[in-house]
Design a protein around this motif. Structure first.
Motif, PDB file in Angstrom:
ATOM      1  N   ARG A  10     -23.956 -49.562 -94.726  1.00  0.00           N
ATOM      2  CA  ARG A  10     -23.633 -50.979 -94.690  1.00  0.00           C
ATOM      3  C   ARG A  10     -23.221 -51.444 -93.286  1.00  0.00           C
ATOM      4  O   ARG A  10     -22.786 -50.663 -92.459  1.00  0.00           O
ATOM      5  N   TYR A  11     -23.383 -52.718 -93.051  1.00  0.00           N
ATOM      6  CA  TYR A  11     -22.915 -53.316 -91.795  1.00  0.00           C
ATOM      7  C   TYR A  11     -22.680 -54.799 -92.023  1.00  0.00           C
ATOM      8  O   TYR A  11     -23.187 -55.370 -92.995  1.00  0.00           O
ATOM      9  N   ALA A  12     -21.891 -55.408 -91.135  1.00  0.00           N
ATOM     10  CA  ALA A  12     -21.598 -56.836 -91.258  1.00  0.00           C
ATOM     11  C   ALA A  12     -22.743 -57.623 -90.625  1.00  0.00           C
ATOM     12  O   ALA A  12     -23.035 -57.454 -89.444  1.00  0.00           O
ATOM     13  N   LYS A  14     -24.584 -60.483 -88.878  1.00  0.00           N
ATOM     14  CA  LYS A  14     -24.197 -61.595 -87.992  1.00  0.00           C
ATOM     15  C   LYS A  14     -25.302 -62.645 -87.898  1.00  0.00           C
ATOM     16  O   LYS A  14     -25.041 -63.800 -87.614  1.00  0.00           O
ATOM     17  N   GLN A  66     -18.803 -70.446 -86.733  1.00  0.00           N
ATOM     18  CA  GLN A  66     -19.766 -69.355 -86.912  1.00  0.00           C
ATOM     19  C   GLN A  66     -20.999 -69.886 -87.657  1.00  0.00           C
ATOM     20  O   GLN A  66     -20.890 -70.379 -88.784  1.00  0.00           O
ATOM     21  N   GLN A  68     -23.419 -68.412 -89.058  1.00  0.00           N
ATOM     22  CA  GLN A  68     -23.861 -67.746 -90.296  1.00  0.00           C
ATOM     23  C   GLN A  68     -23.321 -68.419 -91.564  1.00  0.00           C
ATOM     24  O   GLN A  68     -23.853 -68.221 -92.653  1.00  0.00           O
TER      25      GLN A  68
HETATM   26  C1  FMN Z   1     -11.164 -59.158 -93.183  1.00  0.00           C
HETATM   27  C2  FMN Z   1     -12.443 -59.240 -92.379  1.00  0.00           C
HETATM   28  C3  FMN Z   1     -12.783 -60.408 -91.754  1.00  0.00           C
HETATM   29  C4  FMN Z   1     -13.969 -60.527 -91.040  1.00  0.00           C
HETATM   30  N1  FMN Z   1     -14.317 -61.725 -90.486  1.00  0.00           N
HETATM   31  C5  FMN Z   1     -15.495 -61.863 -89.881  1.00  0.00           C
HETATM   32  C6  FMN Z   1     -15.897 -63.110 -89.378  1.00  0.00           C
HETATM   33  O1  FMN Z   1     -15.188 -64.125 -89.503  1.00  0.00           O
HETATM   34  N2  FMN Z   1     -17.103 -63.199 -88.780  1.00  0.00           N
HETATM   35  C7  FMN Z   1     -17.920 -62.130 -88.648  1.00  0.00           C
HETATM   36  O2  FMN Z   1     -19.010 -62.279 -88.096  1.00  0.00           O
HETATM   37  N3  FMN Z   1     -17.557 -60.910 -89.108  1.00  0.00           N
HETATM   38  C8  FMN Z   1     -16.373 -60.758 -89.724  1.00  0.00           C
HETATM   39  N4  FMN Z   1     -15.996 -59.516 -90.209  1.00  0.00           N
HETATM   40  C9  FMN Z   1     -16.869 -58.369 -90.004  1.00  0.00           C
HETATM   41  C10 FMN Z   1     -16.358 -57.468 -88.896  1.00  0.00           C
HETATM   42  O3  FMN Z   1     -16.560 -58.072 -87.646  1.00  0.00           O
HETATM   43  C11 FMN Z   1     -17.119 -56.131 -88.966  1.00  0.00           C
HETATM   44  O4  FMN Z   1     -16.885 -55.557 -90.235  1.00  0.00           O
HETATM   45  C12 FMN Z   1     -16.680 -55.185 -87.878  1.00  0.00           C
HETATM   46  O5  FMN Z   1     -17.076 -55.694 -86.650  1.00  0.00           O
HETATM   47  C13 FMN Z   1     -17.271 -53.787 -88.061  1.00  0.00           C
HETATM   48  O6  FMN Z   1     -18.670 -53.863 -88.122  1.00  0.00           O
HETATM   49  P1  FMN Z   1     -19.478 -53.323 -89.364  1.00  0.00           P
HETATM   50  O7  FMN Z   1     -18.891 -53.960 -90.621  1.00  0.00           O
HETATM   51  O8  FMN Z   1     -20.900 -53.766 -89.128  1.00  0.00           O
HETATM   52  O9  FMN Z   1     -19.324 -51.839 -89.416  1.00  0.00           O
HETATM   53  C14 FMN Z   1     -14.806 -59.410 -90.917  1.00  0.00           C
HETATM   54  C15 FMN Z   1     -14.453 -58.219 -91.531  1.00  0.00           C
HETATM   55  C16 FMN Z   1     -13.297 -58.133 -92.256  1.00  0.00           C
HETATM   56  C17 FMN Z   1     -12.948 -56.827 -92.944  1.00  0.00           C
END
Ligand code: FMN
Length: 124
Positions: A10-12, A14, A66, A68
């Motif tokens: 998994r990944y976040a 963007k 943002q 997204q």
């Molecule tokens: C509580 C929380 C809030 C987050 N808020 C944002 C956000 O507002 N915008 C965003 O692009 N990513 C957000 N993220 C994702 C994180 O940036 C991301 O999980 C982190 O950089 C690690 O990357 P990965 O999840 O791809 O491993 C958030 C993650 C968490 C857990």
């Protein structure tokens, strides 16, 4: 092992690819959220699924600009309860007792303790 594999994968996201998340995947995500544990099992939040571009655009300024927020086919907004009321606690516990086939008053003592722990919320 399966969980660790999933966490490695998994990944976040963007940037969105413009595709609409299919309903079955959305349902799967919502079901995972529904089954997630929470304090006393109260699930003290509601999830709003927003798929209205105009509304999503309006939410960008309150989401640290943002893109997204509006690019996603569905935006899931977790709205935390603004407080605990006996009514809210009872709604959850009555449903839990009904699911478990137990009398509704089984958890009365615990409900009262929970209720007294939190700042009372006015009548809704
Ligand atoms: C509580 C929380 C809030 C987050 N808020 C944002 C956000 O507002 N915008 C965003 O692009 N990513 C957000 N993220 C994702 C994180 O940036 C991301 O999980 C982190 O950089 C690690 O990357 P990965 O999840 O791809 O491993 C958030 C993650 C968490 C857990």
């Amino acid at each position: 092992m399966v969980l660790l594999e999933a966490l490695n994968w998994r990944y976040a996201t963007k940037k969105m690819n413009g595709q609409v998340v299919p309903q079955d995947k959305l349902d799967y995500i919502l079901e995972a959220a529904r089954l997630a544990p929470s304090s006393s099992g109260l699930q003290p939040f509601r999830i709003f699924v927003i798929s209205n571009k105009e509304l999503q655009e309006r939410m960008i300024p309150i989401s640290e600009n943002q893109s997204q927020i509006a690019d996603a086919s569905h935006l899931l907004v977790f709205a935390a309860w603004d407080g605990y009321s006996l009514e809210r606690i009872e709604e959850v516990f009555n449903q839990t007792m009904a699911e478990r086939g137990l009398p509704a008053d089984t958890m009365d003592g615990y409900k009262q303790r929970l209720w007294s722990k939190y700042e009372p919320l006015g009548q809704e």
